[in-house]
Enzyme design. Structure first.
Site, PDB file in Angstrom:
ATOM      1  N   TYR A  81       0.848  -1.201   0.000  1.00 56.72           N
ATOM      2  CA  TYR A  81       0.000   0.000   0.000  1.00 56.72           C
ATOM      3  C   TYR A  81       0.877   1.242   0.000  1.00 56.72           C
ATOM      4  O   TYR A  81       2.065   1.192   0.307  1.00 56.72           O
ATOM      5  CB  TYR A  81      -0.943   0.011   1.208  1.00 56.72           C
ATOM      6  CG  TYR A  81      -0.287   0.288   2.539  1.00 56.72           C
ATOM      7  CD1 TYR A  81       0.171  -0.750   3.336  1.00 56.72           C
ATOM      8  CD2 TYR A  81      -0.142   1.597   2.995  1.00 56.72           C
ATOM      9  CE1 TYR A  81       0.772  -0.498   4.549  1.00 56.72           C
ATOM     10  CE2 TYR A  81       0.458   1.860   4.212  1.00 56.72           C
ATOM     11  CZ  TYR A  81       0.924   0.804   4.993  1.00 56.72           C
ATOM     12  OH  TYR A  81       1.518   1.056   6.204  1.00 56.72           O
ATOM     13  N   CYS A  82       0.236   2.383  -0.370  1.00 58.78           N
ATOM     14  CA  CYS A  82       0.977   3.636  -0.396  1.00 58.78           C
ATOM     15  C   CYS A  82       0.080   4.777   0.078  1.00 58.78           C
ATOM     16  O   CYS A  82      -0.568   4.662   1.104  1.00 58.78           O
ATOM     17  CB  CYS A  82       1.586   3.887  -1.769  1.00 58.78           C
ATOM     18  SG  CYS A  82       0.404   3.776  -3.134  1.00 58.78           S
ATOM     19  N   ARG A  83       0.045   5.890  -0.654  1.00 61.06           N
ATOM     20  CA  ARG A  83      -0.633   7.089  -0.142  1.00 61.06           C
ATOM     21  C   ARG A  83      -2.128   7.117  -0.404  1.00 61.06           C
ATOM     22  O   ARG A  83      -2.889   7.727   0.338  1.00 61.06           O
ATOM     23  CB  ARG A  83       0.001   8.336  -0.761  1.00 61.06           C
ATOM     24  CG  ARG A  83       1.403   8.583  -0.258  1.00 61.06           C
ATOM     25  CD  ARG A  83       2.077   9.647  -1.081  1.00 61.06           C
ATOM     26  NE  ARG A  83       3.354  10.052  -0.500  1.00 61.06           N
ATOM     27  CZ  ARG A  83       4.225  10.840  -1.094  1.00 61.06           C
ATOM     28  NH1 ARG A  83       3.946  11.326  -2.302  1.00 61.06           N
ATOM     29  NH2 ARG A  83       5.338  11.166  -0.516  1.00 61.06           N
ATOM     30  N   PHE A 142      -2.958   4.720   3.164  1.00 62.49           N
ATOM     31  CA  PHE A 142      -2.893   4.676   4.628  1.00 62.49           C
ATOM     32  C   PHE A 142      -3.906   5.604   5.306  1.00 62.49           C
ATOM     33  O   PHE A 142      -4.573   5.191   6.265  1.00 62.49           O
ATOM     34  CB  PHE A 142      -1.480   4.998   5.115  1.00 62.49           C
ATOM     35  CG  PHE A 142      -1.412   5.180   6.596  1.00 62.49           C
ATOM     36  CD1 PHE A 142      -1.614   4.099   7.449  1.00 62.49           C
ATOM     37  CD2 PHE A 142      -1.192   6.423   7.157  1.00 62.49           C
ATOM     38  CE1 PHE A 142      -1.584   4.259   8.825  1.00 62.49           C
ATOM     39  CE2 PHE A 142      -1.165   6.596   8.528  1.00 62.49           C
ATOM     40  CZ  PHE A 142      -1.363   5.518   9.368  1.00 62.49           C
ATOM     41  N   CYS A 189      -1.884   7.381  -6.071  1.00 67.50           N
ATOM     42  CA  CYS A 189      -0.444   7.189  -5.889  1.00 67.50           C
ATOM     43  C   CYS A 189      -0.053   5.864  -6.543  1.00 67.50           C
ATOM     44  O   CYS A 189      -0.789   4.888  -6.460  1.00 67.50           O
ATOM     45  CB  CYS A 189      -0.143   7.170  -4.390  1.00 67.50           C
ATOM     46  SG  CYS A 189       1.570   6.826  -3.975  1.00 67.50           S
TER      47      CYS A 189
END
Lengths: 222, 222
Positions: B177-179, B207, B183
């Site tokens: 996972y990222c932003r 997140f 993203c």
DNA sequence: AAACTATTCAATAAATTTATTGAATAGAAA
DNA sequence: TTTCTATTCAATAAATTTATTGAATAGTTT
């Protein structure tokens, strides 16, 4: 297309939508349409705008796909495009009430100066309903009641309330509701009811807030 | 103050807030600050803006009370004023993705053209965690991981991933996972992982979406 | 077809927003 | 104190948004 171009496109599209909301008249129109569909003329009247002006704002919302259109005879009716529009309006409203002291003060002072009564939240109303000790009163115009209202609510538009008081039970508490936290129909209703000796409070939020939470709703024939 | 004056004041205050959001650069700044606080220079760099320009936009957000400020030594750090700001950003984002075909197409096409992999939603990830068969990988920069991450996630910023592959188990599925949905760090990570023979997918959301739902979060010291 | 009516369009001026500069400031470091 | 540096301010031109007006349009009704 590289990463930066992609981001630029996405944010600029999102900004277009946000810009279509970023005007006091258009926000007022959105809150009105959260009650149901209205013609251009009706929207203009409710928001105190010249018709051409209201139409222009509606075009902005239409291009941004915030509202949908539907023609019936001579009239063109506008409505919110979907539930996400109201959710966004509500997020903005809550952000405003929480962050901007000015708005909270405006609402509280205006209400308090005229109607210094308590209010109940949706959660509190649900508990009262479970206990079976409450009469729910819809004091919006009858057309809005017909388009959708809280299950088992009685329609008694503000302008009829004084004459129809005897229809209401004095033994149970009355909770009056209207369009939302910026609408004062319910405040005015509570003022009348309390003066006449009823136990009455207003619902803090409005009908669209109830509906968006998928709580029980009824629609009248017509 | 009469009813109309009251309404005019309320809607104009709300429009001010909405206007402060209604700009592509400011939306991008808000999404960035949803990951944690950043200095003006860092914000300018991440959004590819001249510093004076970034500062100007930050002033607009500050006046609207969308962001808060905190000075540390020579640097001034900005952060989102509260959770309602992210909720509003998310409502706008969802409205955009749903209503504006352009945005959905942009996102899908950009992702698909480069990384044609499946993704999982937060709800799906929760189920995988309950079954205990998943490794969660945070591929954002380490500073963002330190400011807060999904409980039990491993930090492996994208630029370190290739060298540190052996730290990852091949037997369990990996979810990166990222932003957020705009993203592509996680997409790039999944591409590397799949190529190296791992079973990997990306989390659709980011997140901040996890955190706002009050799901388990950890913060690193420092 | 002609008359009517709700809505939209088009043109303009005023107001607001934005990007771009380069200078000013406030606090840290020397 | 002086120097340094991150940030903000200020001024300007270009672009966008808004209110106002009166004309145009599309569909009804007669």
């Amino acid at each position: 297309m590289n990463k930066r171009e992609f981001k630029d496109s996405v944010y600029s599209e999102l900004a277009k939508i946000t810009k279509s909301l970023a005007n006091p008249h258009r926000l007022e129109i959105i809150e009105l349409l959260a009650q149901g569909e209205y013609s251009v003329e009706q929207i203009a009247e409710q928001t105190h705008l010249p018709v051409a002006n209201a139409s222009q704002h509606l075009q902005v919302l239409k291009v941004a796909q915030i509202v949908d259109v539907n023609r019936q005879g001579n009239f063109i009716y506008y409505r919110l495009a979907n539930a996400n529009v109201f959710k966004t309006w509500r997020a903005l409203r809550e952000l405003g009430i929480e962050r901007i002291a000015t708005i909270e003060k405006l609402v509280k002072n205006f209400r308090k100066s005229k109607f210094d009564f308590e209010s109940v939240t949706i959660d509190q109303l649900i508990k009262k309903i479970e206990l079976g000790k409450v009469t729910i009163l819809d004091v919006r115009p009858e057309t809005e009641y017909n388009k959708g209202h809280i299950a088992n609510a009685i329609s008694m538009p503000l302008d009829q309330l004084s004459k129809r008081l005897k229809e209401l039970p004095k033994c149970t508490e009355i909770v009056a509701y209207c369009r939302g936290p910026f609408c004062v129909f319910a405040d005015e209703a509570v003022a009348i009811l309390v003066k006449a000796g009823y136990k009455a409070t207003r619902l803090e939020e409005g009908f669209p807030d109830w509906k968006i939470q998928e709580l029980p709703v009824e629609i009248s024939m017509n």
